[in-house]
Write a protein that holds these residues in place. Structure first.
Motif, mmCIF file in Angstrom:
data_model
loop_
_atom_site.group_PDB
_atom_site.id
_atom_site.type_symbol
_atom_site.label_atom_id
_atom_site.label_comp_id
_atom_site.label_asym_id
_atom_site.label_seq_id
_atom_site.Cartn_x
_atom_site.Cartn_y
_atom_site.Cartn_z
ATOM 1 N N ALA A 25 0.834 -1.198 0.000
ATOM 2 C CA ALA A 25 0.000 0.000 0.000
ATOM 3 C C ALA A 25 0.872 1.254 0.000
ATOM 4 O O ALA A 25 0.579 2.219 -0.716
ATOM 5 N N SER A 26 1.959 1.243 0.741
ATOM 6 C CA SER A 26 2.817 2.435 0.798
ATOM 7 C C SER A 26 3.451 2.734 -0.554
ATOM 8 O O SER A 26 3.653 3.890 -0.906
ATOM 9 N N GLU A 27 3.734 1.690 -1.345
ATOM 10 C CA GLU A 27 4.297 1.912 -2.676
ATOM 11 C C GLU A 27 3.277 2.527 -3.632
ATOM 12 O O GLU A 27 3.652 3.125 -4.638
ATOM 13 N N SER A 29 0.887 4.733 -2.496
ATOM 14 C CA SER A 29 0.299 5.914 -1.877
ATOM 15 C C SER A 29 0.492 7.196 -2.683
ATOM 16 O O SER A 29 -0.299 8.122 -2.560
ATOM 17 N N ALA A 30 1.506 7.266 -3.507
ATOM 18 C CA ALA A 30 1.737 8.471 -4.316
ATOM 19 C C ALA A 30 1.091 8.363 -5.696
ATOM 20 O O ALA A 30 1.224 9.258 -6.515
ATOM 21 N N THR A 31 0.380 7.268 -5.934
ATOM 22 C CA THR A 31 -0.190 6.990 -7.243
ATOM 23 C C THR A 31 -1.687 7.258 -7.239
ATOM 24 O O THR A 31 -2.375 6.937 -6.270
ATOM 25 N N PHE A 52 -4.694 0.501 3.513
ATOM 26 C CA PHE A 52 -3.799 1.632 3.293
ATOM 27 C C PHE A 52 -3.496 2.339 4.607
ATOM 28 O O PHE A 52 -2.342 2.694 4.879
ATOM 29 N N HIS A 53 -4.505 2.527 5.445
ATOM 30 C CA HIS A 53 -4.296 3.209 6.726
ATOM 31 C C HIS A 53 -3.333 2.429 7.617
ATOM 32 O O HIS A 53 -2.402 2.993 8.175
ATOM 33 N N ALA A 57 -0.219 4.494 4.616
ATOM 34 C CA ALA A 57 -0.233 5.049 3.266
ATOM 35 C C ALA A 57 -1.506 5.843 3.011
ATOM 36 O O ALA A 57 -2.525 5.620 3.657
ATOM 37 N N ASP A 58 -1.411 6.765 2.082
ATOM 38 C CA ASP A 58 -2.585 7.518 1.649
ATOM 39 C C ASP A 58 -3.275 6.764 0.525
ATOM 40 O O ASP A 58 -2.620 6.223 -0.366
ATOM 41 N N LEU A 59 -4.587 6.746 0.561
ATOM 42 C CA LEU A 59 -5.390 6.138 -0.500
ATOM 43 C C LEU A 59 -5.895 7.288 -1.373
ATOM 44 O O LEU A 59 -6.771 8.031 -0.971
ATOM 45 N N ARG A 60 -5.281 7.448 -2.548
ATOM 46 C CA ARG A 60 -5.635 8.552 -3.452
ATOM 47 C C ARG A 60 -6.486 8.017 -4.601
ATOM 48 O O ARG A 60 -5.966 7.703 -5.669
#
Length: 141
Positions: A25-27, A29-31, A52-53, A57-60
């Protein structure tokens, strides 16, 4: 009956992440991510958010679509990376790689409850689900 369902990432074959065997998930998070709307399956959406949490990581989510085929079409068009579950993939989407997402809460338990004396229809459904689960496990989906 209980089976585990894994979240999967759909990426274009030419994407920098396409060569990976697994993604966290962290990989991702910027996508920008594409997935189904909360109204279609709130339980899976909540589980995805939790994955993700928990992974920090952020869930975008940049777009939602009501089917895995629509998600795959957006991914193929270069909109972002798709997120789905393995059972939703009836075939390998052309031009895309399907990569398992690993880490805490990236699998979803699926439960089918049957009475002590299930009907023939319920037994047939159970057997079909067990067969599909075994196939998905043996193919890595």
């Amino acid at each position: 009956m209980l089976s585990a369902e894994r979240f999967m990432a759909l990426v274009p074959a030419a994407h920098p992440l396409a060569g990976r065997a697994e993604l966290s998930a962290s990989e991702l998070s910027a996508t920008g991510l594409l997935t189904w709307p909360h109204q279609i399956n709130s339980g899976l959406c909540d589980r995805l958010l939790a994955a993700f949490h928990i992974g920090g990581a952020d869930l975008r989510i940049i777009r939602t679509a009501d089917s895995v085929h629509a998600i795959a079409a957006h991914v193929a068009a270069g909109t972002g990376v798709g997120i789905t579950v393995g059972s939703a993939l009836d075939q390998q989407p052309p031009g895309l790689r399907v990569i398992p997402i690993t880490g805490p809460s990236t699998t979803v338990d699926q439960v089918v409850l049957t009475p002590a004396e299930p009907s023939r229809t319920a037994v047939a459904l159970r057997d079909l689900l067990l067969e599909a689960s075994a196939e998905a496990s043996s193919t890595g989906r």
